[in-house]
Design an enzyme around this catalytic site. Structure first.
Site, PDB file in Angstrom:
ATOM      1  N   HIS A 188     -16.213  -4.002  -1.939  1.00  0.00           N
ATOM      2  CA  HIS A 188     -15.516  -3.194  -0.934  1.00  0.00           C
ATOM      3  C   HIS A 188     -16.569  -2.415  -0.164  1.00  0.00           C
ATOM      4  O   HIS A 188     -17.183  -1.491  -0.703  1.00  0.00           O
ATOM      5  CB  HIS A 188     -14.528  -2.252  -1.627  1.00  0.00           C
ATOM      6  CG  HIS A 188     -13.748  -1.380  -0.698  1.00  0.00           C
ATOM      7  ND1 HIS A 188     -12.834  -1.892   0.198  1.00  0.00           N
ATOM      8  CD2 HIS A 188     -13.740  -0.037  -0.522  1.00  0.00           C
ATOM      9  CE1 HIS A 188     -12.278  -0.888   0.877  1.00  0.00           C
ATOM     10  NE2 HIS A 188     -12.819   0.237   0.462  1.00  0.00           N
ATOM     11  N   ASP A 314      -4.345  -7.616   0.934  1.00  0.00           N
ATOM     12  CA  ASP A 314      -4.709  -6.261   0.493  1.00  0.00           C
ATOM     13  C   ASP A 314      -3.469  -5.535  -0.024  1.00  0.00           C
ATOM     14  O   ASP A 314      -3.269  -4.345   0.219  1.00  0.00           O
ATOM     15  CB  ASP A 314      -5.374  -5.474   1.623  1.00  0.00           C
ATOM     16  CG  ASP A 314      -6.045  -4.197   1.126  1.00  0.00           C
ATOM     17  OD1 ASP A 314      -6.513  -4.183  -0.027  1.00  0.00           O
ATOM     18  OD2 ASP A 314      -6.099  -3.202   1.890  1.00  0.00           O
TER      19      ASP A 314
END
Length: 433
Positions: A188, A314
């Site tokens: 991330h 997501d």
């Protein structure tokens, strides 16, 4: 619930779309023992004894979608989502394989937790639920987890989920160690210190709304650091989600140098921009934040050109207590498993993307990156398939969604594209109506 096919399956009168070649062909498809035996004009009317026949009525038949980034509450936050509820949402959205992030309680940093998730999914899920394991112990970013043992236990890649590993030495060691057994590091890309109190994209709109902004540099600086470490170590690396044009230039340069680098983009970054936040809509508080329209268009163009590899949902379920609060105080995240395809079809209907390109980024490319046999429409491939009407309109009512949480950014949106049948391992696990 077992998803193994007990009898042959025939998908009749379908339009079969191969995401790799873009070729469309009408006819039938025959699946036996969980694999595609044959499809197309040549097998029309060829039906094994005792077969279940599904009339596709001219709808599109394509490989089932593969989502490389979904947050599921189990274990530890089953009130937000369970493997069972997430799998039902996935099936309704045409997603046949889901990679679950390790942000659980306890986190997935022990082989025993990986084994638990595999067994739990086998017993309760209707689609394939694959665990990702923690890159660092406790997701704290300070000490590398036993990543080889986690991979051998069944984890498909290593990641700290929604957290960034800010310690460059830890990241270097992880890339080096994973390289020696072909492990994939998924990261991330967001510097939490540079984000600070930022809650949306930094710029004029954030100033007008009176909200602290998060600069694009929080993403690009972390991505640049990671790719320099990839260059140093020779490891396999996947940027979980990029969201701005500057990141695309960094990825392109790394690819030109021959680095083993891939990247993903959230369906939200492709179909929404910062203006959609409107009157402080908390369901659109995301990480990375929604960017400027110019960034969105750049991401769509990069996807069409193949620079961006995969699209992810997501999926991040949040309950009312964490979302029905002021924008600056609410939790990041939106659900997306059930709406990923329909949202992506907005780009197709707008002429921004070819349907085959969209499906390739949602099925074939994720399968290639993860080394999975799914995501392909060809003889001998696993019979993980979806049947959908790309034109059928609907208005999204959150109450009808299968997720336990209802924090969808598409609340009340007019969408097109309904999944009528989802098939996993040759068995129908979802039928609309």
């Amino acid at each position: 619930m077992s998803v193994s096919a007990l009898q042959p399956l025939v998908l009749a009168n379908g339009v079969f779309l191969d995401p790799v070649t873009g070729r469309e062909e009408g006819g039938d498809l025959v699946a036996e023992a969980g694999v595609i035996r044959d499809f197309g004009h040549a097998v029309r009317g060829s039906r094994p004894d005792g077969a279940t026949v599904v009339d596709c009525r001219g709808m599109v038949v394509a490989p089932g979608l593969i989502d490389m980034r979904a947050f599921v509450g189990e274990p530890g936050a089953e009130h937000r989502e369970t493997l069972a509820s997430a799998s039902r949402a996935a099936a309704a959205g045409g997603v046949t394989t889901v990679v679950c992030m390790p942000d659980t309680n306890p986190p997935v940093d022990d082989p025993a937790v990986v084994d638990f998730l595999i067994r739990r999914a086998r017993d309760t899920a209707v689609v394939r639920m694959l665990p990702a394991a923690a890159l660092t112990k406790g997701l704290h970013g300070t000490e590398m987890a036993e990543i080889r043992l986690l991979t051998e236990a069944g984890a498909v890649f290593l990641t700290d989920g929604a957290r960034s590993v800010t310690n460059a030495q830890v990241m270097r060691r992880a890339l080096t160690y994973a390289r020696d057994f072909g492990g994939l590091i998924v990261h991330h890309c967001e510097d939490p210190y540079l984000v600070g109190d930022g809650v949306m994209n930094e710029g004029e709109l954030a100033s007008r709304l009176g909200l602290h902004g998060a600069p694009r540099e929080a993403e690009t600086i972390m991505l640049e650091r990671d790719l320099r470490l990839v260059r140093l170590t020779g490891g396999r690396y996947h940027a979980a989600m990029i969201s701005c044009a500057d990141s695309l230039a960094i990825i392109e340069r790394a690819r030109s140098e021959g680095l083993d680098v891939t990247c993903g983009v959230s369906i939200n970054s492709l179909t929404l921009n910062e203006n959609d936040i409107g009157p402080y809509r908390t369901f659109l508080k995301l990480s990375p934040p929604l960017r400027h329209e110019d960034d969105r268009l750049a991401m769509v163009e990069a996807l069409a050109d193949g620079l961006v590899d995969v699209i992810v949902s997501d999926h991040n379920p949040q309950d009312v207590e964490t979302k029905r609060v002021p924008f600056a105080e609410c939790a990041d995240g939106a659900i997306g498993l059930e709406t990923m395809l329909a949202a992506g079809l907005r780009l197709v209907h707008a002429g921004e993307l070819e349907l085959a390109t969209l499906l390739r980024a949602m099925s074939t490319r994720p399968a290639e990156i993860l080394g999975l046999p799914q995501g392909r429409l060809r003889k001998g491939a696993p019979a993980d398939l979806i049947v959908f009407d790309a034109e059928e309109p609907f208005v999204l009512d959150p109450a009808t969604l299968h997720s336990k949480s209802k924090n969808t950014p598409f609340d009340g949106a007019r969408l097109q594209g309904v999944v009528h049948h989802t098939i996993v391992d040759g068995a129908v696990v979802h039928s609309a109506g």
